[in-house]
Design a protein around this motif. Structure first.
Motif, PDB file in Angstrom:
ATOM      1  N   ASP A 133       0.759  -1.127  -0.004  1.00 49.00           N
ATOM      2  CA  ASP A 133       0.141   0.024   0.059  1.00 49.00           C
ATOM      3  C   ASP A 133       0.904   1.415  -0.064  1.00 49.00           C
ATOM      4  OD1 ASP A 133      -2.289  -1.489  -0.049  1.00 49.00           O
ATOM      5  OD2 ASP A 133      -2.748  -1.245   2.060  1.00 49.00           O
ATOM      6  N   LEU A 151       2.622   1.860  -3.346  1.00 50.94           N
ATOM      7  CA  LEU A 151       1.929   2.319  -4.509  1.00 50.94           C
ATOM      8  C   LEU A 151       1.230   3.877  -4.128  1.00 50.94           C
ATOM      9  CD1 LEU A 151      -0.606  -0.687  -5.251  1.00 50.94           C
ATOM     10  CD2 LEU A 151       1.220   0.262  -6.575  1.00 50.94           C
ATOM     11  N   MET A 152       1.220   4.098  -2.840  1.00 50.13           N
ATOM     12  CA  MET A 152       1.015   5.433  -2.235  1.00 50.13           C
ATOM     13  C   MET A 152       2.074   6.328  -2.785  1.00 50.13           C
ATOM     14  SD  MET A 152       0.120   6.675   1.456  1.00 50.13           S
ATOM     15  CE  MET A 152      -1.275   5.496   1.667  1.00 50.13           C
ATOM     16  N   ALA A 202       4.308   5.926  -5.247  1.00 49.03           N
ATOM     17  CA  ALA A 202       4.176   6.288  -6.532  1.00 49.03           C
ATOM     18  C   ALA A 202       3.125   7.250  -7.207  1.00 49.03           C
ATOM     19  CB  ALA A 202       4.151   4.929  -7.263  1.00 49.03           C
ATOM     20  N   ARG A 203       1.875   7.012  -6.453  1.00 52.75           N
ATOM     21  CA  ARG A 203       0.824   7.571  -7.205  1.00 52.75           C
ATOM     22  C   ARG A 203       0.394   8.929  -6.468  1.00 52.75           C
ATOM     23  NH1 ARG A 203      -2.886   2.124  -7.869  1.00 52.75           N
ATOM     24  NH2 ARG A 203      -1.578   1.416  -9.593  1.00 52.75           N
ATOM     25  N   GLU A 204       0.907   9.110  -5.429  1.00 51.71           N
ATOM     26  CA  GLU A 204       0.782  10.567  -4.576  1.00 51.71           C
ATOM     27  C   GLU A 204       2.242  11.320  -4.595  1.00 51.71           C
ATOM     28  OE1 GLU A 204      -1.409  10.380  -1.141  1.00 51.71           O
ATOM     29  OE2 GLU A 204      -2.830   8.666  -1.554  1.00 51.71           O
ATOM     30  N   GLU A 205       3.118  10.808  -4.548  1.00 47.01           N
ATOM     31  CA  GLU A 205       4.238  11.390  -4.587  1.00 47.01           C
ATOM     32  C   GLU A 205       5.236  11.516  -5.836  1.00 47.01           C
ATOM     33  OE1 GLU A 205       4.900  13.507  -2.078  1.00 47.01           O
ATOM     34  OE2 GLU A 205       3.490  12.735  -0.425  1.00 47.01           O
ATOM     35  N   GLY A 206       4.865  10.803  -6.858  1.00 49.18           N
ATOM     36  CA  GLY A 206       5.556  10.541  -7.899  1.00 49.18           C
ATOM     37  C   GLY A 206       7.062   9.705  -7.550  1.00 49.18           C
ATOM     38  N   PHE A 235       8.918   6.329  -7.040  1.00 48.47           N
ATOM     39  CA  PHE A 235       9.066   4.705  -7.456  1.00 48.47           C
ATOM     40  C   PHE A 235      10.362   4.120  -6.624  1.00 48.47           C
ATOM     41  CE2 PHE A 235       9.610   1.486 -10.823  1.00 48.47           C
ATOM     42  CZ  PHE A 235       8.928   0.276 -10.209  1.00 48.47           C
ATOM     43  N   ALA A 290       5.682  -4.157  -9.372  1.00 49.40           N
ATOM     44  CA  ALA A 290       5.022  -3.257 -10.199  1.00 49.40           C
ATOM     45  C   ALA A 290       4.168  -3.814 -11.028  1.00 49.40           C
ATOM     46  CB  ALA A 290       5.764  -1.995 -10.796  1.00 49.40           C
ATOM     47  N   ALA A 344       0.586  -3.363  -9.350  1.00 52.48           N
ATOM     48  CA  ALA A 344       0.158  -1.691  -9.853  1.00 52.48           C
ATOM     49  C   ALA A 344      -1.414  -2.162 -10.336  1.00 52.48           C
ATOM     50  CB  ALA A 344       1.032  -1.222 -11.084  1.00 52.48           C
ATOM     51  N   VAL A 383      -2.853  -1.857 -13.121  1.00 47.20           N
ATOM     52  CA  VAL A 383      -3.253  -0.936 -14.369  1.00 47.20           C
ATOM     53  C   VAL A 383      -3.347  -1.771 -15.620  1.00 47.20           C
ATOM     54  CG1 VAL A 383      -2.914   1.109 -15.625  1.00 47.20           C
ATOM     55  CG2 VAL A 383      -2.545   0.954 -13.326  1.00 47.20           C
TER      56      VAL A 383
END
Length: 351
Positions: A274, A277-278, A280-284, A286, A328, A332, A334
């Protein structure tokens, strides 16, 4: 040597460097300290920063310690270096070994190793021996091997590794102008929490900082020997970099915890994913799964009655996400969206 000073040149006055120590470098250190855009404000932190150690030359924090270990090995006249590794240590050792003409021998557990890490050691030309056992079995074998083949051991039990890694504390203090209130980091073999605490204590002694942070270390629940108080025979976690059942720096990690008024606790794999992914998706950002244990732990502190409100917090992100791209791919979730190659089709799909 690189155009940018590496950690030996930059901090030589604070390191065990003699006139005979070569000032080797791959440009390690000086990694970004990135202010959180979303997670920190949501938690009420005064400021939350991420130290991106994945920006080191081989993609992990191991480089800043390895450069010191290899420099001292060269100074001692060694022609071989050897380590046990779950991946990152082998990449760093093999890179510096290749650059400075040392034969690098790596023992890895034959179970799951992130291919991104092992591929690096292969590319650098290391000899890689897969041990039928765990990381701890590999490390035990390495201890016996060093004298037999006259090699320098470059795992974090090598105190020069700790000396190099402590420079991360100096960088944080220099950039913030003071030590943070709290520092969160993953704990595997426990060399990093040992090194950062050493660095913060020295920074205070040198007058670089007026305080030291609480050291908040986090192990994966399936590989949490320090939390459990006993070795774990078969450690299991998605975070391969901290899949270690009997840490070499156990005692010094406990000292860092106790002296700083911090904690060493555990986080579940689902919490690590969690946080991964947070980030990556909220702070950019990886990072590899083990790195995300620091943020998973931070997110869990409220359950431990630890208040981060109005605190300056630094999370150490120990390795780049490209070390373990398989996570990922699996997590991820996606799905690719297929479309015809014309504007109308693309617009229709997006609206």
């Amino acid at each position: 040597m690189s155009a940018r000073p590496g950690v030996i040149e930059r901090y030589r006055e604070h390191l065990p460097v003699t006139e005979d120590t070569p000032l080797i470098s791959l440009g390690e250190g000086s990694t970004p300290l990135v202010l959180s855009q979303n997670i920190g404000p949501r938690l009420g932190c005064k400021a939350l920063y991420f130290k991106l150690e994945g920006c080191n030359p081989t993609g992990s924090f191991k480089d800043r310690g390895m450069v010191m270990a290899v420099a001292k090995a060269i100074e001692a006249g060694k022609k071989r270096i050897v380590c046990a590794s779950t991946g990152n240590t082998s990449a760093a050792a093999a890179a510096y070994g290749a650059r400075y003409g040392l034969e690098t021998i790596v023992l890895v557990p034959s179970g799951e190793i992130a291919l991104g890490k092992l591929a690096q050691a292969m590319a650098y030309g290391a000899r890689i021996l897969a041990v039928n056992g765990s990381f701890d079995d590999a490390l035990s074998t390495v201890f016996d091997l060093v004298d037999a083949i006259d090699a320098e051991l470059v795992n974090s039990v090598n105190q020069f590794r700790i000396e190099g890694q402590k420079t991360g504390s100096f960088e944080i203090v220099e950039e913030l102008g003071e030590a943070p209130d709290m520092m969160c980091l993953p704990v595997g073999n426990a060399g990093n929490i040992t090194a950062y605490w050493k660095g913060y204590k020295e920074a205070k002694q040198l007058g670089m900082a007026t305080s030291t942070p609480r050291m908040m270390g986090f192990q994966a629940a399936g590989a949490a020997p320090i939390v459990l108080g006993e070795p774990v025979a078969n450690p299991e976690t998605i975070a391969t970099a901290i899949r270690i059942g009997n840490p070499a720096s156990w005692k010094t990690a406990l000292a860092a915890r106790d002296e700083s008024g911090g904690i060493i606790d555990k986080v579940e794999d689902r919490e690590i994913v969690d946080a991964y992914l947070m980030l990556a998706r909220e702070e950019g950002i990886f990072c590899e799964p083990a790195s995300a244990a620091s943020v998973a732990g931070l997110l869990k502190l409220g359950e431990m009655d630890v208040d981060v409100t109005d605190q300056t917090v630094v999370c150490i992100l120990t390795g780049n996400g490209l070390k373990d791209p398989g996570t990922a791919e699996k997590r991820a979730l996606v799905e690719l969206e297929y479309v015809e190659p014309d504007l109308e089709s693309v617009v229709n799909l997006l609206t």
